[in-house]
Motif scaffolding. Sequence first.
Motif, PDB file in Angstrom:
ATOM      1  N   CYS A   1       9.864   6.743 -16.105  1.00  0.00           N
ATOM      2  CA  CYS A   1      10.299   5.375 -15.800  1.00  0.00           C
ATOM      3  C   CYS A   1       9.328   4.697 -14.838  1.00  0.00           C
ATOM      4  CB  CYS A   1      11.697   5.391 -15.186  1.00  0.00           C
ATOM      5  SG  CYS A   1      13.003   5.744 -16.371  1.00  0.00           S
ATOM      6  N   SER A   2       8.961   3.482 -15.164  1.00  0.00           N
ATOM      7  CA  SER A   2       8.114   2.672 -14.293  1.00  0.00           C
ATOM      8  C   SER A   2       8.822   1.348 -14.018  1.00  0.00           C
ATOM      9  CB  SER A   2       6.754   2.405 -14.945  1.00  0.00           C
ATOM     10  OG  SER A   2       6.047   3.620 -15.133  1.00  0.00           O
ATOM     11  N   LEU A   3       8.733   0.906 -12.746  1.00  0.00           N
ATOM     12  CA  LEU A   3       9.487  -0.281 -12.328  1.00  0.00           C
ATOM     13  C   LEU A   3       8.745  -0.966 -11.191  1.00  0.00           C
ATOM     14  CD1 LEU A   3      13.265  -0.527 -11.504  1.00  0.00           C
ATOM     15  CD2 LEU A   3      11.649  -0.589  -9.605  1.00  0.00           C
ATOM     16  N   THR A   4       8.811  -2.280 -11.148  1.00  0.00           N
ATOM     17  CA  THR A   4       8.240  -3.037 -10.027  1.00  0.00           C
ATOM     18  C   THR A   4       9.302  -3.959  -9.435  1.00  0.00           C
ATOM     19  OG1 THR A   4       7.431  -4.813 -11.462  1.00  0.00           O
ATOM     20  CG2 THR A   4       5.901  -3.018 -10.953  1.00  0.00           C
ATOM     21  N   VAL A   5       9.218  -4.154  -8.136  1.00  0.00           N
ATOM     22  CA  VAL A   5      10.080  -5.101  -7.427  1.00  0.00           C
ATOM     23  C   VAL A   5       9.192  -5.942  -6.530  1.00  0.00           C
ATOM     24  CG1 VAL A   5      12.058  -5.394  -5.892  1.00  0.00           C
ATOM     25  CG2 VAL A   5      11.948  -3.398  -7.399  1.00  0.00           C
TER      26      VAL A   5
ATOM     27  N   ILE B   1      10.995  16.728  -9.721  1.00  0.00           N
ATOM     28  CA  ILE B   1      10.770  15.279  -9.703  1.00  0.00           C
ATOM     29  C   ILE B   1       9.281  14.991  -9.607  1.00  0.00           C
ATOM     30  CG2 ILE B   1      11.227  13.160  -8.413  1.00  0.00           C
ATOM     31  CD1 ILE B   1      13.838  14.452  -7.441  1.00  0.00           C
ATOM     32  N   SER B   2       8.812  14.094 -10.467  1.00  0.00           N
ATOM     33  CA  SER B   2       7.401  13.724 -10.449  1.00  0.00           C
ATOM     34  C   SER B   2       7.262  12.215 -10.622  1.00  0.00           C
ATOM     35  CB  SER B   2       6.636  14.460 -11.560  1.00  0.00           C
ATOM     36  OG  SER B   2       7.132  14.088 -12.830  1.00  0.00           O
ATOM     37  N   GLY B   3       6.108  11.693 -10.223  1.00  0.00           N
ATOM     38  CA  GLY B   3       5.854  10.260 -10.308  1.00  0.00           C
ATOM     39  C   GLY B   3       5.319   9.734  -8.996  1.00  0.00           C
ATOM     40  N   GLU B   4       4.945   8.469  -8.982  1.00  0.00           N
ATOM     41  CA  GLU B   4       4.375   7.852  -7.790  1.00  0.00           C
ATOM     42  C   GLU B   4       5.190   6.628  -7.398  1.00  0.00           C
ATOM     43  OE1 GLU B   4       0.347   6.845  -8.601  1.00  0.00           O
ATOM     44  OE2 GLU B   4      -0.232   8.888  -9.186  1.00  0.00           O
ATOM     45  N   VAL B   5       5.324   6.424  -6.080  1.00  0.00           N
ATOM     46  CA  VAL B   5       6.030   5.251  -5.562  1.00  0.00           C
ATOM     47  C   VAL B   5       5.205   4.657  -4.429  1.00  0.00           C
ATOM     48  CG1 VAL B   5       8.127   4.365  -4.482  1.00  0.00           C
ATOM     49  CG2 VAL B   5       8.290   6.240  -6.116  1.00  0.00           C
ATOM     50  N   THR B   6       4.995   3.360  -4.481  1.00  0.00           N
ATOM     51  CA  THR B   6       4.355   2.648  -3.368  1.00  0.00           C
ATOM     52  C   THR B   6       5.317   1.576  -2.863  1.00  0.00           C
ATOM     53  OG1 THR B   6       3.295   1.056  -4.861  1.00  0.00           O
ATOM     54  CG2 THR B   6       2.031   3.022  -4.259  1.00  0.00           C
ATOM     55  N   ILE B   7       5.334   1.392  -1.547  1.00  0.00           N
ATOM     56  CA  ILE B   7       6.112   0.325  -0.915  1.00  0.00           C
ATOM     57  C   ILE B   7       5.172  -0.403   0.034  1.00  0.00           C
ATOM     58  CG2 ILE B   7       8.047  -0.236   0.602  1.00  0.00           C
ATOM     59  CD1 ILE B   7       9.513   2.191  -0.458  1.00  0.00           C
TER      60      ILE B   7
ATOM     61  N   ARG C   1      20.807 -19.945  -5.983  1.00  0.00           N
ATOM     62  CA  ARG C   1      19.644 -19.517  -5.197  1.00  0.00           C
ATOM     63  C   ARG C   1      18.392 -20.022  -5.884  1.00  0.00           C
ATOM     64  NH1 ARG C   1      16.169 -14.895  -5.373  1.00  0.00           N
ATOM     65  NH2 ARG C   1      17.448 -14.012  -7.021  1.00  0.00           N
ATOM     66  N   GLU C   2      17.472 -20.527  -5.097  1.00  0.00           N
ATOM     67  CA  GLU C   2      16.170 -20.939  -5.612  1.00  0.00           C
ATOM     68  C   GLU C   2      15.204 -19.794  -5.320  1.00  0.00           C
ATOM     69  OE1 GLU C   2      13.855 -23.084  -7.845  1.00  0.00           O
ATOM     70  OE2 GLU C   2      15.806 -23.893  -7.253  1.00  0.00           O
ATOM     71  N   PRO C   3      14.839 -18.996  -6.333  1.00  0.00           N
ATOM     72  CA  PRO C   3      14.004 -17.810  -6.075  1.00  0.00           C
ATOM     73  C   PRO C   3      12.643 -18.176  -5.483  1.00  0.00           C
ATOM     74  CG  PRO C   3      14.958 -17.748  -8.283  1.00  0.00           C
ATOM     75  CD  PRO C   3      15.197 -19.124  -7.752  1.00  0.00           C
ATOM     76  N   ARG C   4      12.266 -17.409  -4.457  1.00  0.00           N
ATOM     77  CA  ARG C   4      10.924 -17.521  -3.888  1.00  0.00           C
ATOM     78  C   ARG C   4      10.308 -16.119  -3.960  1.00  0.00           C
ATOM     79  NH1 ARG C   4      13.912 -20.702  -0.289  1.00  0.00           N
ATOM     80  NH2 ARG C   4      13.981 -19.055   1.302  1.00  0.00           N
ATOM     81  N   ILE C   5       9.750 -15.824  -5.109  1.00  0.00           N
ATOM     82  CA  ILE C   5       9.289 -14.471  -5.401  1.00  0.00           C
ATOM     83  C   ILE C   5       7.816 -14.333  -5.038  1.00  0.00           C
ATOM     84  CG2 ILE C   5       8.967 -12.755  -7.223  1.00  0.00           C
ATOM     85  CD1 ILE C   5      11.418 -14.021  -8.605  1.00  0.00           C
ATOM     86  N   GLY C   6       7.496 -13.288  -4.272  1.00  0.00           N
ATOM     87  CA  GLY C   6       6.133 -13.079  -3.796  1.00  0.00           C
ATOM     88  C   GLY C   6       5.434 -11.926  -4.484  1.00  0.00           C
ATOM     89  N   GLU C   7       4.577 -11.233  -3.709  1.00  0.00           N
ATOM     90  CA  GLU C   7       3.760 -10.158  -4.268  1.00  0.00           C
ATOM     91  C   GLU C   7       4.608  -8.911  -4.520  1.00  0.00           C
ATOM     92  OE1 GLU C   7       3.733  -9.463   0.182  1.00  0.00           O
ATOM     93  OE2 GLU C   7       3.678 -11.199  -1.193  1.00  0.00           O
ATOM     94  N   VAL C   8       3.997  -7.965  -5.249  1.00  0.00           N
ATOM     95  CA  VAL C   8       4.692  -6.715  -5.549  1.00  0.00           C
ATOM     96  C   VAL C   8       4.984  -5.984  -4.242  1.00  0.00           C
ATOM     97  CG1 VAL C   8       4.501  -4.433  -6.613  1.00  0.00           C
ATOM     98  CG2 VAL C   8       3.739  -6.470  -7.864  1.00  0.00           C
ATOM     99  N   LEU C   9       6.258  -5.608  -4.029  1.00  0.00           N
ATOM    100  CA  LEU C   9       6.691  -4.924  -2.821  1.00  0.00           C
ATOM    101  C   LEU C   9       6.850  -3.422  -3.068  1.00  0.00           C
ATOM    102  CD1 LEU C   9       7.779  -4.903   0.077  1.00  0.00           C
ATOM    103  CD2 LEU C   9      10.008  -5.593  -0.832  1.00  0.00           C
ATOM    104  N   MET C  10       7.439  -3.082  -4.211  1.00  0.00           N
ATOM    105  CA  MET C  10       7.662  -1.670  -4.541  1.00  0.00           C
ATOM    106  C   MET C  10       7.247  -1.431  -5.980  1.00  0.00           C
ATOM    107  SD  MET C  10      11.248   0.474  -4.420  1.00  0.00           S
ATOM    108  CE  MET C  10      11.352   2.172  -4.945  1.00  0.00           C
ATOM    109  N   GLN C  11       6.577  -0.310  -6.187  1.00  0.00           N
ATOM    110  CA  GLN C  11       6.161   0.040  -7.547  1.00  0.00           C
ATOM    111  C   GLN C  11       6.463   1.520  -7.798  1.00  0.00           C
ATOM    112  OE1 GLN C  11       2.104  -0.997  -8.507  1.00  0.00           O
ATOM    113  NE2 GLN C  11       2.704  -1.364 -10.623  1.00  0.00           N
ATOM    114  N   VAL C  12       7.142   1.776  -8.895  1.00  0.00           N
ATOM    115  CA  VAL C  12       7.452   3.140  -9.326  1.00  0.00           C
ATOM    116  C   VAL C  12       6.694   3.396 -10.614  1.00  0.00           C
ATOM    117  CG1 VAL C  12       9.279   4.756  -9.993  1.00  0.00           C
ATOM    118  CG2 VAL C  12       9.758   2.950  -8.314  1.00  0.00           C
ATOM    119  N   LYS C  13       5.942   4.512 -10.680  1.00  0.00           N
ATOM    120  CA  LYS C  13       5.149   4.820 -11.874  1.00  0.00           C
ATOM    121  C   LYS C  13       5.505   6.207 -12.404  1.00  0.00           C
ATOM    122  CE  LYS C  13       0.991   2.097 -10.813  1.00  0.00           C
ATOM    123  NZ  LYS C  13      -0.486   2.171 -10.592  1.00  0.00           N
TER     124      LYS C  13
END
Length: 511
Positions: A280-284, A316-322, A250-262
């Motif tokens: 835990c913080s994570l970005t996709v 459960i605590s934290g923030e998630v954006t999609i 696969r040739e990755p075509r990675i764009g802008e941040v789609l999901m962010q967990v803080k």
Amino acid sequence: MVPILEMRGITKTFPGVKALDNVTLSVVPGEIHALVGENGAGKSTLMKVLSGVYPHGSYEGSILFEGEECRFAGIHDSEAKGIIIIHQELALVPLLSIAENIYLGNEITRRGVIDWQETWKRTEALLAKVGLRESPQARIDTLGVGKQQLVEIAKALSKKVKLLILDEPTAALQENDSATLLELLLEFKAQGITSILISHKLNEISRVADRLTVLRDGATVSGMERGEITENRIIRDMVGRDMAHRYPAREPRIGEVLMQVKDWSVWHPLHSDRQVIRDCSLTVRRGEVVGIAGLMGAGRTEFAMSLFGRSWGAKISGEVTIGGKPADLSSVPAAINAGLAYVTEDRKALGLVLDETILRNTSMANLPGVSSRGVIDANRERRVAEDYKSQLNTRTPTVFQRVVNLSGGNQQKVVLAKWLFTDPDVLILDEPTRGIDVGAKFEIYSIINTLADQGRGVILISSEMPELLGICDRIYVMNKGAFVGEFDRAEASQERIMESIMAGDRVAEGN
């Protein structure tokens, strides 16, 4: 050497499907005989014939054990001969003790009353044989999966086993537990116990098998002696073609941040003083496959389930954006509406309704998508199911087939179809290739690549490091409920991932 087991010309037919076609199998005393093939090749069906699950008269052909023709009417008949099968799904009662599970249905009695002292004494001896030091009175639900597998083997030993059949015994185990179980098989071999090992982990087969039989499409296609066994040859015979590349390119075509967990934190739902997920913080990003590595018990599944509609956990605590907007993940329907989907680790218990059809399983997470004015449109529902059957190459004659009758790889495709029909932005895959063969794995990897190419985000949880390294663009490392490392594809390696885990252990011990 005279075989301990011969299965001659075994043919088994289900309505519309010939599951076994003139299969032969010969096993000699004291060997570890591997039985391999793709999902649906007929391995489990053959073992069910051998163990009496499918009784004599429901199949064609003959079974000879220790030179005597056997006509088993049920599983008790085969066990009386010393043929014991341990299925992939462990058959233990969680709320009973180890001793009660080992002797369930085979109780040690004196004058009609269970002799507990003798039961515990014999259980201790059996546990010692499999390397367990637990109390015979310890409950099964207090043990990890690896130890539960050893209890199953101890249970087999209690029945004076002569031929031990293990169906995917290491599918749910971490590497250390898998190594322990394989060493135990080698010890049994030294004691003269014969084993049949069904496994998709080809490195394990190469390590312990004395001989090997390959099934494909319900027929015997080859046999190999120990010196002839190689992973490449096994794969070629299993799938009927060479697989020079285990992971599709696969040739990755990675764009802008789609999901962010803080700062995501989760506490145990029953033990309110125990924090399971720690800040835990994570970005996709769009088009990105993000892996989560870690040992069993690291908190990966708990993290995923708590994200998906707070399916697990408390406080459960934290923030998630999609898609740049705050995501409402307060319930499973809310998470689906926010663009999140989750393929569970246990497809049979949590991902599917086994007695329902492919059609119903495909549509159940998005009934509005097949409904008109609140009523399910049967034609639309069928078109959707047929479309995903075609897209995912699900091997079944009809979408009206009950899911329980599908192989593991095809069941996993139905789970994927169910969640793809919800049109998610981010798809969490928890151990998506557990217990499925190399050919089906390749197809799952190709589906993951297609999702990424469509601009979706994929989070992949896997216990197989080569899998994570083969298909992920970035990998987070989790240990004791926290992320302790993060690597891009170019810098990731098994050694660096394990170093992160060990460093996390040292930090935790220092605290």
